[in-house]
Design a protein around this motif. Structure first.
Motif, PDB file in Angstrom:
ATOM      1  N   HIS A 115       0.853  -1.191   0.000  1.00 17.74           N
ATOM      2  CA  HIS A 115       0.000   0.000   0.000  1.00 17.74           C
ATOM      3  C   HIS A 115       0.891   1.244   0.000  1.00 17.74           C
ATOM      4  O   HIS A 115       1.754   1.400   0.854  1.00 17.74           O
ATOM      5  N   GLU A 118       1.998   3.537   3.060  1.00 19.87           N
ATOM      6  CA  GLU A 118       2.552   2.902   4.260  1.00 19.87           C
ATOM      7  C   GLU A 118       4.084   2.947   4.210  1.00 19.87           C
ATOM      8  O   GLU A 118       4.761   1.931   4.084  1.00 19.87           O
ATOM      9  N   SER A 121       6.809   0.656   5.818  1.00 20.10           N
ATOM     10  CA  SER A 121       6.978  -0.710   5.322  1.00 20.10           C
ATOM     11  C   SER A 121       8.230  -0.872   4.449  1.00 20.10           C
ATOM     12  O   SER A 121       9.117  -1.670   4.782  1.00 20.10           O
ATOM     13  N   ASN A 190      -3.736  -5.655  -2.286  1.00 20.88           N
ATOM     14  CA  ASN A 190      -3.998  -6.652  -1.249  1.00 20.88           C
ATOM     15  C   ASN A 190      -5.460  -7.095  -1.194  1.00 20.88           C
ATOM     16  O   ASN A 190      -5.917  -7.654  -0.207  1.00 20.88           O
ATOM     17  N   HIS A 243       3.034  -4.347   6.428  1.00 22.09           N
ATOM     18  CA  HIS A 243       2.102  -3.231   6.217  1.00 22.09           C
ATOM     19  C   HIS A 243       2.183  -2.279   7.412  1.00 22.09           C
ATOM     20  O   HIS A 243       2.937  -2.487   8.346  1.00 22.09           O
ATOM     21  N   THR A 315       1.128 -11.451   8.279  1.00 26.85           N
ATOM     22  CA  THR A 315       1.069 -10.032   7.936  1.00 26.85           C
ATOM     23  C   THR A 315       1.427  -9.213   9.172  1.00 26.85           C
ATOM     24  O   THR A 315       0.815  -9.386  10.228  1.00 26.85           O
ATOM     25  N   GLU A 317       1.406  -5.475  10.766  1.00 24.99           N
ATOM     26  CA  GLU A 317       0.939  -4.087  10.690  1.00 24.99           C
ATOM     27  C   GLU A 317       1.810  -3.331  11.691  1.00 24.99           C
ATOM     28  O   GLU A 317       1.651  -3.486  12.897  1.00 24.99           O
TER      29      GLU A 317
END
Length: 356
Positions: A115, A118, A121, A190, A243, A315, A317
């Motif tokens: 994304h 972000e 990341s 995603n 992410h 994943t 975050e």
């Protein structure tokens, strides 16, 4: 769903109307960022003047692309660079293979920059490679990992979107592909994988941020990633996608509330990994299966990788939980990367001990 938190953005001239509405509705609210533009401008707050490449700054795509060539050239015994495809706008998708050369090695695939907005990341993927080449031979765990595993690192998947956040609109999320019959641009990469594609938590409207695309792998970027993983399924034993933000460590599934076959194992790994992460700065992460921990969302790369048979699929975050959100200051790059590295090394070491 009830009792969840939603972060949203309001234009300045509408803010008092929105506050009135929230008060009338009896909703609890908190202003996290008074002035988003100021927060975005402050992302370039770092006065670190280092010789060479700066891992504590947000780097634009041109800088990152040059870095991929440079780090491979300077560390030929540990890093090689290949190209796995091109983006919609024709930029090369560079992949770094990090590890001591050896035969029959298993691998971990890690990508950043799905994304566009972000930014922390891609900063982490760069940090990981830096740590690999600088601590190999001196730090026991990293040396073990690089001797016995290969890491495939994709520093930025959604390069076109990332470039757009630097040049046009900082909060852009999607790719930059054109959509037939619509003036709206881009697909959410995603939501573009063939894992319960577009059945929940994704939109069929091209103007939406979570647009799932015209078909699974309709995007050149997601297809390149999926093709590479399919071609290397015999060696790739874990998949990590990075992410932001929310401080979560998630595993499948997100497209269904059904739990994966090795749920107990994934849950135990996640619990231990977030405990490792917290040892550095005390940062608290929540962990669990995607659908119940955050929200149901179909078409994610982690679910897709898991369904390909990669049973260790996660994943991250990263920071924070909304104080800065996507506008995380550069001063937090180093601490965020240091703590995340601990968790990633924990997972990688676990995978190495449990090869299948």
């Amino acid at each position: 769903k009830p009792k969840t938190t939603v972060d949203f953005r309001v234009e300045a001239h509408k803010s008092s109307d929105v506050e009135s509405l929230l008060e009338q509705s009896g909703l609890e609210y908190e202003i996290l960022i008074e002035n988003l533009q100021t927060a975005l401008d402050a992302q370039f707050d770092n006065n670190v003047r280092s010789t060479g490449y700066n891992y504590e700054k947000y780097n634009n795509w041109e800088t990152i692309a040059a870095w991929t060539a440079d780090i491979a050239a300077k560390n030929p015994n540990l890093v090689s660079r290949s190209q796995i495809g091109t983006t919609f706008e024709g930029r090369p998708l560079y992949l770094l293979k990090v590890g001591k050369s050896g035969s029959n090695k298993k691998a971990i695939f890690m990508d950043c920059g799905f994304h566009a907005r972000e930014w922390i990341s891609p900063a982490f993927c760069q940090w990981f490679v830096k740590e690999a080449v600088t601590t190999y031979g001196t730090e026991t765990l990293m040396t073990r990992l690089l001797n016995q595993l290969d890491f495939y690192i994709l520093p930025v998947l959604n390069i076109d979107g990332y470039v757009y956040t630097w040049t046009n609109y900082r909060m852009w999320r999607k790719t930059r592909s054109k959509n037939t019959g619509s003036s709206c641009i881009g697909t959410d990469p995603n939501r573009n994988f063939n894992a319960g594609w577009c059945n929940v938590g994704a939109s069929r409207r091209p103007c939406d941020d979570t647009y799932c695309g015209s078909a699974p792998e309709s995007e050149k970027e997601t297809k390149a990633l999926a093709d590479f993983i399919r071609q290397n399924l015999s060696t790739i034993k874990a998949y990590l996608t990075i992410h932001s933000y929310s401080q979560l460590l998630l595993f499948p599934y997100s497209y269904t509330y059904s739990l994966p076959e090795n749920y107990e194992e994934l849950n135990a790994i996640s619990k231990a990994a977030v405990q490792e992460l917290a040892t550095v700065y005390g940062t608290q992460y929540t962990y669990g299966a995607g659908a119940s921990t955050i929200y149901p969302a179909a078409g994610g790369s982690d679910d897709w990788a898991y369904d390909q048979g990669i049973k260790y699929s996660f994943t991250f975050e990263l920071r924070d939980t909304g104080r800065y959100g996507f506008a995380l200051p550069e001063s937090q790059i180093k601490p965020t990367c240091e703590e995340t590295l601990k968790a990633v090394k924990y997972i990688a070491n676990y995978v190495l001990d449990h090869l299948y």
